[in-house]
Design an enzyme around this catalytic site. Structure first.
Site, PDB file in Angstrom:
ATOM      1  N   SER A 177       0.837  -1.206   0.000  1.00  0.00           N
ATOM      2  CA  SER A 177       0.000   0.000   0.000  1.00  0.00           C
ATOM      3  C   SER A 177       0.866   1.248   0.000  1.00  0.00           C
ATOM      4  CB  SER A 177      -0.900   0.013   1.243  1.00  0.00           C
ATOM      5  OG  SER A 177      -1.539   1.262   1.398  1.00  0.00           O
ATOM      6  N   TYR A 190      -3.133  -1.771  10.041  1.00  0.00           N
ATOM      7  CA  TYR A 190      -3.100  -2.113   8.623  1.00  0.00           C
ATOM      8  C   TYR A 190      -1.806  -1.619   7.968  1.00  0.00           C
ATOM      9  CZ  TYR A 190      -4.233  -1.638   3.626  1.00  0.00           C
ATOM     10  OH  TYR A 190      -4.202  -1.679   2.252  1.00  0.00           O
TER      11      TYR A 190
END
Length: 284
Positions: A177, A190
């Site tokens: 990400s 996350y």
């Protein structure tokens, strides 16, 4: 053209979300995409392959001649739609349902692939979970463990089993990400797992090179997938607007990079991260 961020209305869902409920539906393949048989006679596992980026990857792989194991959690309708799209492209596709946060499930997934197709050439580790929390003190032990178990532990377990069967020329691709590189104040656990993924890719590149296997990561920016309406709440209306391009991306804009990393076009690429983020410069 991909929908602009302003086109995303609030649409509450239960995580991890379902693509068939989304408005507008994500674009999983561009009408302009032209396949060239880059993955003929290959077999891939795509985790989180039922929807979002995973669906786009599975369908692109199928268009390129690759048979696909579509691994998913419990989003059966989405998974069946993805399977149908892969078969319409002329590939064989099979579904495997399971919770990859357990080691045995990861082993079972690779074994299922071998039972179904007799080989494994491309491993795409894409399944992930995210939960919004604006205070690290509010992240429970259970949430922290659950996030790490799916987002990073499963990668270790699946790779461990896959290395028993992957041959020289094979490829492993992990979905990281953009948050790895600039952080995210309300996606703490996350983002930590996404950073761990990049560390894993960089650390494994050398030992896997000795086996003739490549491993790379892709770090998407804001992409319109089921995770977004199911976790972002009212903030979904602003999703993607802060990128230099001023919009969220579509899964169709990510998947061709997975094709590149899976096929021989990237034969001299390993340990790297490709950034698909709407123009955000991250220097990493």
């Amino acid at each position: 053209m991909a929908p602009q961020s302003k086109d995303f209305p609030v649409q509450p869902q239960t995580p991890p979300g379902e693509e068939w409920r989304m408005t507008p539906r994500p674009e999983f393949i561009s009408p302009s995409y032209k396949a060239a048989g880059k993955l003929e006679k290959k077999v891939a596992i795509v985790t989180g392959g039922d929807s979002g980026i995973g669906r786009a990857v599975a369908v692109h792989f199928a268009r390129e001649g690759c048979d696909v194991v579509i691994a998913y959690f419990n989003e059966t309708r989405d998974a069946e739609e993805t399977k149908a799209e892969c078969e319409a492209a002329g590939a064989k596709a099979v579904l495997h349902q399971g919770d990859l946060s357990t080691k045995q499930a990861c082993i079972d997934l690779v074994d299922f692939c071998l039972k179904s197709f007799g080989q494994l050439d491309v491993l795409v580790l894409n399944a992930a979970v995210q939960r919004v929390c604006d205070d690290i003190r509010k992240i429970s032990e259970a949430q922290l463990e659950a996030t790490f178990r799916l987002n990073i532990f499963s990668h270790f377990y699946t790779i461990q089993r896959a290395l028993d069967v992957l041959k020289p020329g094979s490829s492993i691709i992990i979905t990281s990400s953009v948050n790895t590189f600039h952080g995210h104040a309300v996606l703490l656990d996350y983002t930590s797992t996404k950073a761990a993924e990049v560390g894993l890719v960089r650390s494994l590149a050398t030992p896997l090179a000795n086996m003739g296997i490549r491993i790379n990561a892709i770090a998407p920016g804001p992409i319109w997938t089921p995770l977004i309406p199911s976790t972002m709440g009212d903030h979904v209306t602003e999703f993607g607007k802060k990128t230099p391009m001023g919009r969220a991306g579509q899964p169709s804009e990510c998947a061709p990079a997975y094709v590149y990393l899976a096929c021989n076009d990237s034969s001299y690429v390993s340990g790297q991260t490709i950034h698909i983020n709407g123009g955000t410069v991250v220097n990493g």
